[in-house]
Scaffold this active site. Structure first.
Site, PDB file in Angstrom:
ATOM      1  N   HIS A   1      -2.282   2.878  -2.410  1.00  0.00           N
ATOM      2  CA  HIS A   1      -3.482   2.453  -1.667  1.00  0.00           C
ATOM      3  C   HIS A   1      -3.333   2.638  -0.159  1.00  0.00           C
ATOM      4  O   HIS A   1      -4.318   2.588   0.569  1.00  0.00           O
ATOM      5  CB  HIS A   1      -3.795   0.978  -1.972  1.00  0.00           C
ATOM      6  CG  HIS A   1      -4.320   0.768  -3.364  1.00  0.00           C
ATOM      7  ND1 HIS A   1      -5.638   0.544  -3.629  1.00  0.00           N
ATOM      8  CD2 HIS A   1      -3.701   0.788  -4.569  1.00  0.00           C
ATOM      9  CE1 HIS A   1      -5.818   0.405  -4.941  1.00  0.00           C
ATOM     10  NE2 HIS A   1      -4.652   0.561  -5.529  1.00  0.00           N
TER      11      HIS A   1
ATOM     12  N   ASP B   1      -5.082   3.868   8.288  1.00  0.00           N
ATOM     13  CA  ASP B   1      -5.528   3.062   7.153  1.00  0.00           C
ATOM     14  C   ASP B   1      -5.571   3.940   5.915  1.00  0.00           C
ATOM     15  O   ASP B   1      -5.949   5.119   6.014  1.00  0.00           O
ATOM     16  CB  ASP B   1      -6.955   2.536   7.435  1.00  0.00           C
ATOM     17  CG  ASP B   1      -7.167   1.124   6.909  1.00  0.00           C
ATOM     18  OD1 ASP B   1      -6.535   0.767   5.902  1.00  0.00           O
ATOM     19  OD2 ASP B   1      -7.979   0.387   7.501  1.00  0.00           O
TER      20      ASP B   1
HETATM   21  C1  GDG Z   1      -5.609  -1.791   1.238  1.00  0.00           C
HETATM   22  C2  GDG Z   1      -5.446  -0.605   2.193  1.00  0.00           C
HETATM   23  C3  GDG Z   1      -7.537   0.389   1.258  1.00  0.00           C
HETATM   24  C4  GDG Z   1     -12.184  -9.016   4.269  1.00  0.00           C
HETATM   25  N1  GDG Z   1     -12.495 -10.191   4.840  1.00  0.00           N
HETATM   26  C5  GDG Z   1     -13.154 -10.926   3.960  1.00  0.00           C
HETATM   27  C6  GDG Z   1     -13.276 -10.180   2.818  1.00  0.00           C
HETATM   28  N2  GDG Z   1     -12.660  -9.023   3.030  1.00  0.00           N
HETATM   29  C7  GDG Z   1     -12.530  -7.916   2.074  1.00  0.00           C
HETATM   30  C8  GDG Z   1     -13.394  -6.767   2.493  1.00  0.00           C
HETATM   31  C9  GDG Z   1     -12.690  -5.591   1.842  1.00  0.00           C
HETATM   32  C10 GDG Z   1     -11.231  -6.029   1.836  1.00  0.00           C
HETATM   33  O1  GDG Z   1     -11.203  -7.430   2.083  1.00  0.00           O
HETATM   34  C11 GDG Z   1     -10.417  -5.325   2.911  1.00  0.00           C
HETATM   35  O2  GDG Z   1     -10.218  -4.010   2.484  1.00  0.00           O
HETATM   36  P1  GDG Z   1      -9.628  -2.857   3.410  1.00  0.00           P
HETATM   37  O3  GDG Z   1      -9.793  -1.579   2.701  1.00  0.00           O
HETATM   38  O4  GDG Z   1     -10.333  -2.875   4.722  1.00  0.00           O
HETATM   39  O5  GDG Z   1      -8.115  -3.222   3.733  1.00  0.00           O
HETATM   40  P2  GDG Z   1      -6.725  -3.724   3.019  1.00  0.00           P
HETATM   41  O6  GDG Z   1      -6.832  -5.147   2.615  1.00  0.00           O
HETATM   42  O7  GDG Z   1      -5.705  -3.440   4.036  1.00  0.00           O
HETATM   43  O8  GDG Z   1      -6.494  -2.845   1.694  1.00  0.00           O
HETATM   44  C12 GDG Z   1      -6.803  -0.023   2.529  1.00  0.00           C
HETATM   45  C13 GDG Z   1      -7.542  -0.736   0.250  1.00  0.00           C
HETATM   46  O9  GDG Z   1      -6.221  -1.251   0.020  1.00  0.00           O
HETATM   47  C14 GDG Z   1      -8.113  -0.298  -1.094  1.00  0.00           C
HETATM   48  O10 GDG Z   1      -7.421   0.811  -1.604  1.00  0.00           O
HETATM   49  O11 GDG Z   1      -8.864   0.713   1.594  1.00  0.00           O
HETATM   50  O12 GDG Z   1      -6.649   1.096   3.389  1.00  0.00           O
HETATM   51  O13 GDG Z   1      -4.767  -1.036   3.387  1.00  0.00           O
HETATM   52  O14 GDG Z   1     -13.107  -5.440   0.515  1.00  0.00           O
HETATM   53  O15 GDG Z   1     -14.695  -7.026   2.030  1.00  0.00           O
HETATM   54  N3  GDG Z   1     -13.938 -10.625   1.747  1.00  0.00           N
HETATM   55  C15 GDG Z   1     -14.500 -11.869   1.832  1.00  0.00           C
HETATM   56  N4  GDG Z   1     -14.372 -12.662   2.928  1.00  0.00           N
HETATM   57  C16 GDG Z   1     -13.709 -12.239   4.001  1.00  0.00           C
HETATM   58  O16 GDG Z   1     -13.589 -12.971   4.978  1.00  0.00           O
HETATM   59  N5  GDG Z   1     -15.219 -12.331   0.781  1.00  0.00           N
END
Ligand code: GDG
Length: 480
Positions: A175, A387
């Site tokens: 990921h 990312d």
């Molecule tokens: C890894 C990789 C890759 C965030 N704040 C809240 C909340 N979120 C949810 C978002 C989103 C998720 O968390 C964050 O996803 P990201 O993709 O931005 O980042 P990582 O956590 O670092 O994930 C990344 C991912 O895996 C998938 O393969 O994209 O690059 O690092 O879904 O919505 N959700 C809620 N409240 C919050 O305050 N409900």
């Protein structure tokens, strides 16, 4: 070994965390709830229809002495597939998860080698925990199961299965990014990690850049590997075994976001938000507290935009939401202090009666709140230093109704898919990001609509279900 491809082939998902939330009530008793999130949403129907297992760490350590069986049995009943725990001790959790995974692989794979703590005992523990996962897989699965391992915590599982002489069809998806050779070669256990990954029959990456970096690392380190390109797929043959490598950009459940964003509860929350912050454009940042997300650089860029453009004063508000994460690692605590210092400094510099340029939230949002921020913000500022993908960028586009502008880092895995409509920026170039903020703020409505429509189309077409299907089809399995 032939690749089974039957619709009834059982699917086994293996990830560091089980998709279940265990919480302790006021009376000291434990309760369980099925987890949420894109991966669970996409895999749950496949797991239910084929029958399946999800193997992972339940979130408690052995020392908690929680009776997991009844808790997971009730979560299993709700989920419609079986949850199987891999129990770990507090020390294993510390060295394997916080140590090897999050103080070595996480920074290194995001090109931040100066944040790495190359502590040899972390690697030993990583091997032990991967072995423990392999043992549970061996006990719980059958030879014709399709085992799909998720992410950087579990790169050695296929190798540990092989050591235990357990033959399974195993695939792996990373990921996070895979770094270029000049960075990866710093890892003291570099050859072991590559060899471990090549024990899988399919290794999937988020973006073409990661696939290319991995291939270059294999070329540099494993002289006996034979590499062949087959269209977009790379085949690596070594020791009589062939591994397929491909890239599969992960998506989101577009329809769920789009439908929830227009619901009455989100519309009401968005209306209250806009009423509190009227006559201005909102710029939104939503990130886990993490040094890869580029939050200080983004705050500096916003400072530059406001310093250079008087017409933004009173007419723009930056809402930065930071979700608490890994605060027991020193670098994360330091980052929080740095963000709060910058927010205070910038607000101190520019605030006037009725206008506070930055609203800063350090907490999790519930889903309705998150969607109301997505829906209300004219601009999203998604500027990670690097990312794997970045789902926030995709969720913003799915939830924005007509005229949202996405400013996106060219180092997010999402950039190649989203360059059709986003303003791409180099997150290290503070002046460049400031220019993009001003360009987005001043963008005519027609251009906003055209760009967002292009973005929504790609996020809708390449959603999470598309991702699961492309991966499983490429790995010889079928989504069922
Ligand atoms: C890894 C990789 C890759 C965030 N704040 C809240 C909340 N979120 C949810 C978002 C989103 C998720 O968390 C964050 O996803 P990201 O993709 O931005 O980042 P990582 O956590 O670092 O994930 C990344 C991912 O895996 C998938 O393969 O994209 O690059 O690092 O879904 O919505 N959700 C809620 N409240 C919050 O305050 N409900």
């Amino acid at each position: 070994m032939t690749l089974p491809n039957a619709a009834n082939q059982r699917l086994v998902i293996v990830s560091n965390r089980l998709p279940v939330v265990l919480s302790k009530g006021a009376d000291g008793s434990w309760q369980s709830k099925p987890g949420s999130g894109g991966l669970v949403t996409a895999l749950a129907p496949v797991l239910r229809s084929r029958g399946g297992l999800w193997i992972g760490w339940p979130g408690t350590v052995k020392e908690d002495e929680v009776e997991l069986e009844p808790l997971l049995a009730s979560a299993t009943e709700d989920a419609g597939y079986t949850l199987v725990p891999v129990e770990l001790t507090a020390e294993e959790q510390d060295k394997f998860y916080l140590g090897f995974s999050n103080e070595i692989i996480w920074p290194l794979f995001h090109d931040l080698q100066s944040f790495c703590r190359f502590e040899p005992s972390f690697w030993e523990c990583y091997e032990d925990v991967n072995e423990a996962f392999a043992q549970v897989i061996a006990e719980q699965t059958r030879p014709d199961d399709y085992v799909w391992v998720q992410d950087y915590h579990l790169m050695n599982v296929a190798q540990e299965l092989r050591k235990q002489e357990v033959e399974r069809q195993t695939s792996f998806f990373l990921h996070i990014p895979f770094p270029p050779p000049d960075i990866f070669l710093k890892l003291p256990w570099r050859a072991q990690v590559l060899e471990g990954l090549l024990e899988y029959s399919l290794v999937g990456f988020q973006a073409h850049r990661d696939l290319q970096n991995f291939t270059l690392c294999v070329q540099a380190l494993l002289k006996d590997a034979r590499i062949q390109q087959d269209g977009e797929v790379v085949l690596v043959e070594r020791g009589g075994r062939t591994t397929r490598l491909g890239f599969f950009p992960i998506g989101i459940d577009f329809n769920e976001f789009a439908e929830h964003a227009v619901s009455k509860e989100v519309a009401d929350a968005a209306w209250s938000l806009r009423e509190a912050l009227p006559n201005r454009q909102l710029v939104l940042g939503v990130d886990r507290l993490d040094y890869t997300k580029g939050i200080p650089q983004r705050l500096e860029a916003f400072r530059q935009a406001v310093a250079r453009h008087q017409d933004l004063h009173g007419k723009i508000t930056f809402v930065q939401v930071v979700i608490p994460s890994r605060t027991d690692i020193r670098e994360y605590a330091d980052l929080k202090t740095e963000i709060e210092r910058l927010v205070g400094e910038i607000n101190g510099q520019f605030t006037t009666p009725g206008w506070v340029p930055i609203h800063y939230l350090f907490r999790s949002l519930d889903r309705t709140e998150l969607l109301s921020y997505y829906r209300s913000s004219e601009i999203a500022l998604v500027t990670p230093l690097k990312d794997g993908m970045n789902l926030v960028a995709k969720e913003y586009c799915a939830s924005s109704i007509e005229t949202g502008v996405l400013i996106l880092s060219e180092f997010a895995g999402a950039a190649p898919q989203m360059e059709v409509g986003a303003l791409l920026v180099n997150p290290y170039d503070v002046n460049g990001v400031a220019d993009a903020i001003y360009q987005a703020w001043a963008m005519p409505e027609a251009e906003r609509r055209t760009r967002l429509a292009a973005l929504r189309q790609i996020v809708r077409e390449q959603d999470i279900f598309w991702w699961v299907n492309s991966f499983l089809q490429s790995g010889g399995g079928r989504a069922g």
